[in-house]
Design an enzyme around this catalytic site. Structure first.
Site, PDB file in Angstrom:
ATOM      1  N   LYS A  40     -10.550   2.079  11.973  1.00 37.23           N
ATOM      2  CA  LYS A  40      -9.954   1.095  11.057  1.00 37.23           C
ATOM      3  C   LYS A  40     -10.104  -0.325  11.609  1.00 37.23           C
ATOM      4  CE  LYS A  40      -7.620  -0.604   7.618  1.00 37.23           C
ATOM      5  NZ  LYS A  40      -6.211  -0.314   7.321  1.00 37.23           N
ATOM      6  N   THR A  51      -1.864   0.427  10.353  1.00 42.42           N
ATOM      7  CA  THR A  51      -2.991  -0.014  11.166  1.00 42.42           C
ATOM      8  C   THR A  51      -2.436  -0.621  12.445  1.00 42.42           C
ATOM      9  OG1 THR A  51      -4.354  -0.466   9.222  1.00 42.42           O
ATOM     10  CG2 THR A  51      -5.016  -1.508  11.288  1.00 42.42           C
ATOM     11  N   MET A  69       0.820  -1.216   0.000  1.00 37.59           N
ATOM     12  CA  MET A  69       0.000   0.000   0.000  1.00 37.59           C
ATOM     13  C   MET A  69       0.857   1.270   0.000  1.00 37.59           C
ATOM     14  SD  MET A  69      -3.217  -0.958  -0.016  1.00 37.59           S
ATOM     15  CE  MET A  69      -4.268   0.294   0.733  1.00 37.59           C
ATOM     16  N   LEU A 108       3.558   1.120   8.011  1.00 41.25           N
ATOM     17  CA  LEU A 108       4.337  -0.023   8.479  1.00 41.25           C
ATOM     18  C   LEU A 108       3.421  -1.160   8.942  1.00 41.25           C
ATOM     19  CD1 LEU A 108       6.965   2.121  10.406  1.00 41.25           C
ATOM     20  CD2 LEU A 108       7.319   0.920   8.222  1.00 41.25           C
ATOM     21  N   ASN A 121     -13.603  -1.401  11.053  1.00 36.62           N
ATOM     22  CA  ASN A 121     -13.786  -1.667   9.621  1.00 36.62           C
ATOM     23  C   ASN A 121     -13.171  -3.011   9.216  1.00 36.62           C
ATOM     24  OD1 ASN A 121     -14.289  -0.379   6.718  1.00 36.62           O
ATOM     25  ND2 ASN A 121     -12.277  -1.311   6.688  1.00 36.62           N
ATOM     26  N   ASN A 122     -11.941  -3.250   9.634  1.00 40.36           N
ATOM     27  CA  ASN A 122     -11.244  -4.449   9.172  1.00 40.36           C
ATOM     28  C   ASN A 122     -11.753  -5.720   9.830  1.00 40.36           C
ATOM     29  OD1 ASN A 122      -9.813  -2.689   7.608  1.00 40.36           O
ATOM     30  ND2 ASN A 122      -7.848  -3.679   7.986  1.00 40.36           N
ATOM     31  N   ASP A 125      12.925   2.456   3.086  1.00 42.25           N
ATOM     32  CA  ASP A 125      12.333   1.138   3.315  1.00 42.25           C
ATOM     33  C   ASP A 125      13.474   0.150   3.491  1.00 42.25           C
ATOM     34  OD1 ASP A 125       9.403  -0.278   2.867  1.00 42.25           O
ATOM     35  OD2 ASP A 125      11.038  -1.619   2.294  1.00 42.25           O
ATOM     36  N   LYS A 161      -3.570  -9.929  11.744  1.00 42.60           N
ATOM     37  CA  LYS A 161      -3.066  -8.933  12.706  1.00 42.60           C
ATOM     38  C   LYS A 161      -4.141  -7.905  13.051  1.00 42.60           C
ATOM     39  CE  LYS A 161      -1.220  -5.332  11.293  1.00 42.60           C
ATOM     40  NZ  LYS A 161      -1.550  -3.896  11.047  1.00 42.60           N
TER      41      LYS A 161
END
Length: 298
Positions: A171, A96, A12, A65, A174-175, A31, A240
């Site tokens: 979030k 998240t 993402m 991350l 939502n997830n 990264d 997760k």
């Protein structure tokens, strides 16, 4: 043009960072995967040798991350963002994680004179590429307003959820629901196929009833129902997020038996070697058990 540090160029993060470049901003990226950095450099970004370098000259620093320990290490660990970001800058975490960690990190940044908002991301990688993600925002309105033009390069629906950490709470809600829906939809479709129904028949009926949902209409239609289980949104990340959501609910005294069953299904998928596949691979898990496949007509 704003100088932006962007840390975390995964599935993402990379397309979202690319959209900041398309918006004409000066982007410094970091990264652990040098190939991800090289790809962004090819689009016009500058490579940072460390998190510290990415943060030092940036007016806004983003992180995207995998989990809370990663965010804490990048944000407040040795050589991290907190040690190097300039007072008056803004730190935006798009990962998240749990609300408590977000608020704890935010308090430390506030002591240095740095504002923080949380902005976890909804929708799929396809929307991240298109710049049409949903951003769930937590933090002070004035800070969100300050960075909103930057955020709009990455998201179409910017929804203010409340104080710092409330974006993360939204979030997780939502997830958890999204994972429940894709798990339940997979079970239902495989059961229907095993019973002798065609996928076309099931979709024709489901579209007319309250059982229809965006996991069926969008995510599964684009990937799993075509036999494509490449991520997307990986099973291990869905696991997760469910774990974090259930943890938040336990702290709130809210029972989540359906969420717990979904967490078990995702753990089962991981144990079957599907951790790095798209979360739609829960369909494959049930297909393999039942000895059927559920596919759209070619």
């Amino acid at each position: 043009m704003t100088t932006i540090g962007f840390i975390g160029l995964g599935t993402m993060g990379a397309p979202m960072a690319t959209n900041l470049l398309k918006g004409g901003h000066d982007l410094i990226v970091f990264d652990l995967n040098p190939k991800s950095v090289a790809k962004l450099v090819g689009h016009g970004a500058r490579a940072a040798a460390s998190i510290a370098e990415a943060a030092k000259s940036a007016e806004i620093v983003f992180t995207m991350l995998p989990d809370a320990p990663d965010v804490e290490a990048a944000a407040t660990g040795d050589g991290g963002i907190l040690e190097n970001i300039r007072p008056g800058s803004v730190y935006v975490d798009m990962s998240t994680i749990d609300p408590a960690t977000t608020r704890r990190i935010g308090a430390r940044f506030r002591q240095k004179g740095v504002d923080m908002i949380d902005s976890p991301v909804g929708k799929t990688v396809d929307q991240a590429i298109a710049g049409t993600s949903t951003l769930m925002l937590g933090g002070e309105d004035a800070v969100i307003t300050r960075v909103e033009p930057i955020l709009r390069l990455m998201g179409q629906d910017l929804i203010r959820c409340g104080e710092l950490g409330m974006g993360q709470a939204m979030k997780l809600v939502n997830n958890l629901l999204a994972s429940v829906l894709i798990t339940a939809s997979s079970e239902a479709l495989v059961a229907g196929r095993k019973a002798g129904l065609t996928l076309d028949t099931m979709i024709s009926v489901l579209k007319t009833t309250m059982a229809w949902n965006n996991q069926l209409a969008i995510a599964m239609h684009a990937r799993a129902l075509k036999g494509d289980f490449e991520p997307g949104f990986m099973v291990k990340l869905a696991h997760k997020d469910c774990r974090l959501a259930i943890g938040m609910n336990q702290e709130l005294g809210v029972s989540t038996p359906v969420g717990s069953a979904t967490l078990e299904a995702l753990a089962e998928a991981m144990a079957r070697g599907l951790a790095n596949k798209d979360v739609g691979a829960v369909l494959k898990l049930r297909e393999d058990e039942a000895g059927v496949t559920v596919r759209l007509a070619q």
